[in-house]
Write a protein that holds these residues in place. Structure first.
Motif, short mmCIF file in Angstrom:
data_model
loop_
_atom_site.label_atom_id
_atom_site.label_comp_id
_atom_site.label_asym_id
_atom_site.label_seq_id
_atom_site.Cartn_x
_atom_site.Cartn_y
_atom_site.Cartn_z
N VAL A 76 -48.71 42.63 -13.29
CA VAL A 76 -49.93 41.81 -13.33
C VAL A 76 -50.70 42.07 -14.62
N TYR A 77 -50.75 43.33 -15.08
CA TYR A 77 -51.40 43.64 -16.35
C TYR A 77 -50.74 42.86 -17.49
N LEU A 78 -49.40 42.89 -17.51
CA LEU A 78 -48.66 42.19 -18.56
C LEU A 78 -48.91 40.70 -18.48
N TRP A 79 -48.83 40.13 -17.26
CA TRP A 79 -49.07 38.69 -17.07
C TRP A 79 -50.45 38.30 -17.55
N SER A 80 -51.47 39.08 -17.21
CA SER A 80 -52.84 38.77 -17.60
C SER A 80 -53.01 38.83 -19.11
N CYS A 81 -52.45 39.85 -19.74
CA CYS A 81 -52.58 39.98 -21.20
C CYS A 81 -51.89 38.82 -21.92
N LEU A 82 -50.70 38.44 -21.46
CA LEU A 82 -49.98 37.35 -22.11
C LEU A 82 -50.73 36.03 -21.99
N ASN A 83 -51.21 35.72 -20.79
CA ASN A 83 -51.91 34.45 -20.59
C ASN A 83 -53.29 34.45 -21.25
N CYS A 84 -53.94 35.61 -21.29
CA CYS A 84 -55.21 35.71 -22.01
C CYS A 84 -54.99 35.46 -23.50
N PHE A 85 -53.93 36.04 -24.05
CA PHE A 85 -53.59 35.79 -25.45
C PHE A 85 -53.27 34.31 -25.68
N GLY A 86 -52.48 33.72 -24.79
CA GLY A 86 -52.11 32.32 -24.95
C GLY A 86 -53.32 31.40 -24.96
#
Length: 505
Positions: A386-396
């Motif tokens: 979930v941390y990885l998913w959140s960081c990726l989508n926040c960056f996107g």
């Protein structure tokens, strides 16, 4: 630029032909792979005998879907049918009491499903947030709401609170997290709306009516308190012309979708294949791309079916619930990417829009997205994926704004202004195709697994470069252009309807 620009019919026809052919080719590869792997030892647990008259095994890897439409199907139908029946009787006999009927029936259903101690636990959280709302401090309400949510997501409090549930059954964990999480979000919405409108003097009874509305209780979608209260408080609700026909159509579409998914799982094992990476690695590039895409489409269909059934009941109750999420096929920007429109609306209203304002400045947007995805991480349950998913989508989401700002920069804006609107649309569609696969890969991390996402990225971007990479992007480009054409048509129809309304009679 180019948003309302039409492309030649022949060009759009070519795009349709390419997209249809590519989907058929990828589908054929997936079908052959499903047939070859049906008897693999690794598939034994999640590929089991299905419908006898189809004569094929069925992918049953999705535990929730199988439970909803097998062992818990009758319970769900019974509970929702009872709600509809009592709601109709109350509306006919005492419409002013229908909101109380919703709350009482919902509370009784919760007691029957999860036990009286679980109901008392949720009542404690409701009372706590109600008391804080009387202080009129939004930051305190949001803080306590997040603390309550954290108590259902983090040990040791989650283990202690889960002990309030009576008995054990297959969907217990799903219902516990759903009922608890949505209760906290609803209570937080109530508290924040009470702070925003102190003159309206909302009561604890209003909160309980809002929280224990059964169709929304366990699985959402969530309506913000102001919308729900305004709609449920109508003493004599009136349906719009043709509303009952649209409700029947939505119910019929949900049934068709359920049957279609079950039939699909007899031929395409899209949820089981990714669990066997050795087998998945032997798939052709086209089939692997189709497998990644179909996993996201299935998650959207699952959400659309769930919310479609719930929304049908809610619309029978004269409510206007949040619509199902936008289809993943039509998404090529991060700003429109979400799998739960209700939670998306909640986050936008109370966090994202509050901090980000017009979403046109880089720094406020960065703060708004960071805060939004921090709360989303808490909602989903903090863990590495979930941390990885959140960081990726926040960056996107932020990267889109950076690219938009760069496109508005003088030299680039002049270059775009010098080309035709049709060419501008084509160039933007190229970026949309790249963005589509960024959305796909970033969300595949949480919807499937990190290992499968790495496999897809290596095959499509590294080992398959440039042939496979460019082929996949071109097919996606064709899809983006068709989606843009659909959006253009709808925009023109809305504009025409608006002009017709403004014309004097």
């Amino acid at each position: 630029m180019g948003i309302k620009t039409a492309l030649p019919a022949a060009e759009l026809g070519l795009y349709s032909l390419v997209l249809s052919g590519a989907l058929a080719y990828a589908g054929r590869g997936l079908l052959e792979a499903s047939q070859d792997g049906a008897h693999r030892k690794a598939f034994r647990e999640s590929v089991r005998p299905g419908w006898e008259y189809i004569g094929r095994k069925m992918d049953v890897a999705d535990f929730e879907w199988v439970m909803w439409f097998t062992s818990f199907r009758n319970v769900i139908v019974f509970a929702l049918s009872g709600h509809v029946l009592f709601a109709k009787l109350c509306t006919m006999v005492a419409p002013q009491l229908r909101s109380w009927m919703y709350a009482v029936y919902g509370a009784l259903a919760v007691v029957g499903t999860m036990g009286p101690w679980y109901l008392l636990l949720l009542l404690g959280h409701c009372v706590g947030l109600y008391v804080v709302s009387l202080l009129g401090q939004p930051w305190l309400c949001l803080g306590l709401g997040l603390a309550s949510l954290a108590s259902f997501k983090l040990d040791p409090l989650i283990s202690w609170q889960s002990g309030f549930v009576t008995g054990t059954f297959d969907l217990q964990e799903v219902l516990f997290h759903g009922g608890s999480g949505f209760t906290v979000l609803r209570c937080t919405s109530f508290a924040l709306e009470s702070c925003a409108h102190p003159d309206r003097r909302y009561s604890l009874a209003d909160l309980l009516k809002y929280n224990f509305y059964l169709p929304f209780f366990f699985f959402g979608p969530i309506m913000t308190f102001d919308r729900f209260h305004a709609q449920v408080s109508q003493v004599e609700p009136v349906r719009r012309e043709g509303e009952l026909w649209r409700i029947r159509a939505q119910a019929g579409l949900s049934v068709v979708a359920i049957v279609a998914v079950d039939i699909f799982f007899h031929f395409f094992y899209i949820l089981t294949i990714p669990s066997d990476l050795k087998f998945a690695n032997r798939l052709p590039d086209s089939a692997l791309a189709g497998l990644a895409y179909s996993n996201l489409v299935y998650d959207w269909v699952k959400a659309a079916v769930l919310f479609g059934v719930i929304n049908t009941v809610a619309r029978l109750d004269h409510l206007d619930p949040p619509q199902p999420p936008k289809c993943i096929t039509a998404l090529y920007v991060f700003a429109e990417t979400h799998f739960d429109r209700g939670i998306n609306d909640w986050l936008c209203k109370y966090v994202y829009d509050h901090i980000g304002g017009e979403h046109s400045s880089v720094i406020p947007e960065l703060g708004a997205t960071a805060a939004t995805f921090a709360i989303t991480t808490l909602w989903l349950g903090p863990c590495d994926i979930v941390y990885l998913w959140s960081c990726l989508n926040c960056f996107g989401l932020n990267f889109e704004l950076w690219v938009q700002k760069l496109a508005e920069w003088g030299p680039l804006a002049q270059i775009e202004a010098s080309v035709s609107e049709q060419m501008s649309r084509r160039v933007r569609a190229i970026f949309g195709a790249v963005n589509f696969w960024a959305i796909t890969m970033y969300n595949l991390v949480s919807l499937n697994s990190l290992e499968f996402t790495e496999l897809v990225a290596q095959r499509l971007l590294l080992r398959g470069f440039p042939r496979t990479t460019l082929a996949v992007l071109f097919v996606t480009y064709c899809g983006v252009q068709l989606v843009k054409e659909r959006e253009r048509t709808l925009a023109l129809e809305e504009e025409q309807q608006k002009q017709d309304k403004e014309k004097p009679e």
